[in-house]
Design an enzyme around this catalytic site. Structure first.
Site, short mmCIF file in Angstrom:
data_model
loop_
_atom_site.label_atom_id
_atom_site.label_comp_id
_atom_site.label_asym_id
_atom_site.label_seq_id
_atom_site.Cartn_x
_atom_site.Cartn_y
_atom_site.Cartn_z
N GLY A 152 0.84 -1.21 0.00
CA GLY A 152 0.00 0.00 0.00
C GLY A 152 0.86 1.24 0.00
O GLY A 152 2.08 1.19 0.13
N LYS A 153 0.16 2.35 -0.18
CA LYS A 153 0.86 3.64 -0.24
C LYS A 153 -0.04 4.67 0.42
O LYS A 153 -1.25 4.69 0.18
CB LYS A 153 1.10 4.01 -1.70
CG LYS A 153 1.85 5.30 -1.92
CD LYS A 153 2.03 5.52 -3.42
CE LYS A 153 2.81 6.77 -3.73
NZ LYS A 153 2.30 7.99 -3.17
N GLY A 154 0.54 5.48 1.25
CA GLY A 154 -0.23 6.56 1.87
C GLY A 154 0.33 7.89 1.44
O GLY A 154 1.10 7.98 0.49
N GLY A 155 -0.05 8.92 2.14
CA GLY A 155 0.43 10.25 1.82
C GLY A 155 1.92 10.39 2.07
O GLY A 155 2.61 11.15 1.42
N GLY A 157 4.04 7.41 3.33
CA GLY A 157 4.83 6.18 3.25
C GLY A 157 4.39 5.23 2.17
O GLY A 157 3.29 5.31 1.64
N GLN A 158 5.32 4.35 1.83
CA GLN A 158 5.00 3.24 0.92
C GLN A 158 5.31 1.97 1.70
O GLN A 158 6.36 1.89 2.34
CB GLN A 158 5.88 3.29 -0.31
CG GLN A 158 5.85 4.64 -1.01
CD GLN A 158 6.76 4.61 -2.22
OE1 GLN A 158 6.55 3.86 -3.17
NE2 GLN A 158 7.81 5.41 -2.18
N ASP A 274 -6.67 10.04 12.95
CA ASP A 274 -7.02 9.76 11.54
C ASP A 274 -7.75 8.41 11.44
O ASP A 274 -7.36 7.54 10.65
CB ASP A 274 -5.74 9.76 10.70
CG ASP A 274 -6.03 9.90 9.20
OD1 ASP A 274 -7.15 10.35 8.85
OD2 ASP A 274 -5.15 9.56 8.40
N1 ATP Z 1 1.58 -3.62 8.72
C1 ATP Z 1 1.01 -3.58 7.52
N2 ATP Z 1 0.68 -4.71 6.89
C2 ATP Z 1 0.08 -4.69 5.67
N3 ATP Z 1 -0.21 -3.58 5.01
C3 ATP Z 1 0.12 -2.41 5.58
C4 ATP Z 1 0.74 -2.35 6.86
N4 ATP Z 1 0.93 -1.06 7.18
C5 ATP Z 1 0.45 -0.36 6.16
N5 ATP Z 1 -0.03 -1.14 5.20
C6 ATP Z 1 -0.62 -0.70 3.92
O1 ATP Z 1 0.05 0.44 3.46
C7 ATP Z 1 -0.84 1.56 3.35
C8 ATP Z 1 -0.12 2.82 3.76
O2 ATP Z 1 0.29 2.71 5.10
P1 ATP Z 1 0.14 3.90 6.14
O3 ATP Z 1 -1.28 4.25 6.26
O4 ATP Z 1 0.85 3.53 7.40
O5 ATP Z 1 0.95 5.01 5.35
P2 ATP Z 1 0.83 6.56 5.43
O6 ATP Z 1 1.66 7.16 4.38
O7 ATP Z 1 1.13 6.98 6.81
O8 ATP Z 1 -0.69 6.72 5.07
P3 ATP Z 1 -1.62 7.96 5.26
O9 ATP Z 1 -1.59 8.72 4.01
O10 ATP Z 1 -2.98 7.36 5.53
O11 ATP Z 1 -1.06 8.68 6.42
C9 ATP Z 1 -2.01 1.21 4.24
O12 ATP Z 1 -3.19 1.81 3.78
C10 ATP Z 1 -2.07 -0.31 4.11
O13 ATP Z 1 -2.79 -0.68 2.96
#
Ligand code: ATP
Length: 691
Positions: A152-155, A157-158, A274
């Site tokens: 997955g990818k968020g704002g 992190g990947q 969040d």
């Molecule tokens: N421990 C994990 N196991 C499996 N998939 C995960 C895990 N942690 C995160 N992911 C996947 O990665 C995606 C991004 O992770 P995360 O939400 O921690 O990143 P972020 O960049 O902080 O996101 P956001 O934009 O919501 O802040 C999640 O939506 C999920 O699909």
């Protein structure tokens, strides 16, 4: 009922305000040159200065004055210290008129059939997404992991699967064969060349119930990398797989387990900040934990409890700050209030309703003011409407959590018990494990209903219905000669003012409702002379500039819905410089900028949806804050009162009411203030207050 508060404490932000040497701002209105005018006071009985509190007009005022009352609603009140026991001071006027009507839906892209996830307010991480992820990772004392598929990818992190190069056992834990690796680029906003903020939170929360374990962390190349337990699909994925809906039974299991996870997180002193379907993950498919719920992404977590003192963090509102995801954010988060436990629960309520109904009423807004429109809709949608087609417990939950106070401790057991009737008694048949919820108030594997029968019903703050009202602010002051006129038509204004002037009174406050004027005239203003203009233009710039040239300063303004305005300018104010701004939305950024230049808001009004704000130097305040809300912000005002602030200006559009609260530089002699909300001008209250 009037609300009374007294007592004063010093402001925390004292000293924030440093006037620069060159304050003139071309982008706004002209600021007259600094002049050190002697402060002259008019003598006479009333020496207290009337508090200038502006009003907010309303686009439609249902309580229109009757024909008989219109233009004739003149009341004269001479306050004689010999006769009066009560010290009413200036009763400034205000109307707030949050009428929640139809909101135009600008576009409907948010809920495209593919099921797009909700927008989160974060920076665009260009570099982070273009820099290639390393093929192998080894951080801290971790084993070497080979990078496999993207999870997955968020704002910020990947997240990728990392497979151990050698050894390893099991599916979770530090020795797991597969782990989740969260990469954050060192240039990312959350890092800024130091470890991501989320790491600090994991340091405090590792091992907390329902939070995935982080086993290793470290920096490699351009990335900060977290090694954590690999989990399964998110509730967003599950919802999509189930055809973009979810059974109430499953949502109830999620509800109780999510409440118990939030309870544990809150117990550690944090709020998540969040809560949304994308941030709840199930355990890995095919594992013993595949029905277990986890909460991920601690990047927006914050402390609700001070780590050292153990006290609840102080209340504050910064209307320009928004953190979270627009679709699920609490109304308080939209309004820039400091996050507290209630906000996570409100976001959970929206999450649950979304999972069941597949849609929230505020999806589809686009554009710059999306957050404003969404917040307005959240406030305006009644729990009945929002939860139609959802079983009753969801509405009940929503009602409880949206009426919580800033520092209220949630009764987690009680919140869990709301869903009892929807939980399948047979453990094996439950779609989600609820081990955490069962521990919160366990009794033989069932959720205990823990409702205290004698508990007082709570006052509902968020009614989701329009409210039209006058908000009057009263300051207890020394007796002074004062009179008020209301429902004054344009044509009658001059005669009242002339008569007042003849009797030694000046206008201390003006307001408008239904295109009629209300004014307070009093003998205790300290002004030496006064001019005013009733103009068809909202805050007529040329006239104001002309008066500034003659050393008059604006002391009160009022705008009518039709666009006309009444501007009152006086000599003998303490002000040394003034600036004003007209804008289509509440100009908090401008106010914030001017605060830093030593200005304070001294009067404020609206005309339709337009705001007019006047800020002055040497206003006699050491600190000032804003309370902005879609309804009367009762809790915020009480909290500010308790910290020594007093309301000094207010205005409202049909949507929003803004209050300016200030701490006076001169020590207050415990000045009591009360607000009164009435559907029409409170003539009776004024009379009762002074007789
Ligand atoms: N421990 C994990 N196991 C499996 N998939 C995960 C895990 N942690 C995160 N992911 C996947 O990665 C995606 C991004 O992770 P995360 O939400 O921690 O990143 P972020 O960049 O902080 O996101 P956001 O934009 O919501 O802040 C999640 O939506 C999920 O699909």
């Amino acid at each position: 009922m009037p609300e009374l508060r007294s007592g004063a404490r010093r402001s925390k932000r004292l000293g924030d305000l440093q006037p620069p040497s060159q304050p003139v701002d071309q982008a706004e209105n002209w600021v007259p040159p600094v002049q050190n005018q002697p402060r002259r006071r008019v003598g006479g009985r009333g020496r207290g200065r009337a508090a200038a509190v502006a009003k907010g007009p309303s686009p439609e005022v249902p309580n229109r004055p009757t024909a008989a009352g219109r233009g004739r609603g003149v009341r004269l009140i001479d306050l004689d210290p010999e006769r009066c026991q009560v010290l009413p001071g200036a009763p400034p006027l205000a109307t707030a008129h949050p009428a929640f009507n139809q909101v135009e839906v600008l576009a409907n892209k948010d809920i495209a059939m593919g099921g797009r996830s909700a927008d989160k307010i974060v920076g665009v991480e260009e570099e982070a997404s273009t820099t290639p992820i390393p093929e192998k990772v080894q951080v801290g004392n971790s084993p070497v992991y080979r990078i496999e598929r993207k999870l997955g990818k968020g704002g910020f992190g990947q997240v990728y699967v990392g497979r151990r190069e050698s050894g390893g056992s099991g599916r979770i834990g530090p020795d797991a064969v597969e782990v989740a690796l969260k990469f954050e680029h060192r240039n990312s906003k959350s890092c800024n060349y130091s470890p991501p903020y989320e790491w600090q939170v994991y340091n405090s929360l590792n091992g907390c119930y329902g939070i995935p374990w982080v086993h290793y962390k470290g920096c490699q190349g351009d990335f900060y990398i977290l090694v954590m337990d690999m989990l399964g699909p998110s509730l967003w994925d599950v919802w999509n797989t189930l055809g973009q809906s979810m059974s109430p039974n499953m949502a109830a299991c999620i509800a109780v387990e999510a409440i118990s996870i939030l309870e544990k997180l809150h117990l550690k002193g944090f709020v998540h900040g969040d809560v949304k379907p994308e941030n709840f993950l199930l355990g890995q498919r095919g594992s013993a934990d595949e029905k277990k719920l986890y909460l991920i992404d601690l990047g927006l977590a914050s402390r609700w409890k001070d780590a050292h003192s153990g006290q609840h963090v102080d209340y504050d509102q910064r209307p320009d700050v928004f953190r979270g995801t627009v679709r699920y954010a609490s109304v308080h988060a939209h309004l820039g209030r400091i996050g507290s436990r209630r906000d996570d629960l409100e976001s959970l309520a929206y999450t649950l309703i979304f999972l069941i109904k597949g849609r929230l009423p505020w999806q589809g807004y686009q554009g710059d003011n999306k957050s404003f429109l969404v917040c307005k809709k959240k406030m305006a949608t009644s729990p009945e409407l929002m939860c139609c087609f959802c079983p009753a417990p969801f509405k009940q939950f929503l009602e409880v959590v949206t009426n919580m106070k800033f520092d209220e401790e949630p009764n987690y057991a009680k919140l869990i018990s709301i869903f009892e009737s929807l939980i399948e008694p047979c453990t094996a048949l439950r779609p989600i494990r609820i081990d955490g919820a069962l521990k919160v108030g366990q009794k033989r594997g069932r959720l205990v209903i823990n409702l205290e029968e004698d508990e007082q019903p709570k006052k509902k703050v968020r009614l989701g219905s329009p409210a039209t009202q006058w908000i009057s602010i009263y300051n207890a002051r020394r007796p002074m000669k004062q009179r008020y006129h209301y429902n004054v038509a344009d044509s009658r204004l001059h005669q009242h003012v002339d008569k007042g002037n003849e009797d030694g009174l000046f206008i201390s406050c003006v307001a408008s409702a239904a295109n009629l004027w209300a004014l307070i005239m009093d003998a205790g203003t300290g002004f030496s002379s006064q001019v005013y203009e009733l103009s068809t233009v909202f805050l007529h710039k040329d006239w104001i500039m002309e008066q500034w040239e003659k050393n008059y300063y604006i002391n009160s303004i009022a705008g009518a819905n039709i666009g006309s305005s009444l501007v009152v300018m006086s000599k003998g104010t303490p002000y040394t410089q003034q600036s004003y701004k007209v804008s289509e939305s509440f100009p908090f950024k401008w106010i914030n900028k001017k605060w830093k230049e030593g200005f304070h808001v001294t009067s404020m009004t609206t005309s339709g949806s337009r705001w007019g704000v006047v800020m002055s130097r040497n206003a006699g305040f050491s600190d000032q804050v804003v309370e902005l809300d879609f309804l009367y912000p009762s809790e915020g005002i009480h909290r500010r009162w308790e910290s020594g602030y007093r309301i000094t200006s207010m205005a409202a559009t049909g949507d929003q009411a803004a209050f300016i609260l200030s701490i006076p530089k001169r020590k207050m002699t415990d000045e009591t203030q009360e607000t009164l909300r009435t559907s029409a001008f409170p003539s009776t209250h004024v009379k009762v207050g002074i007789s």
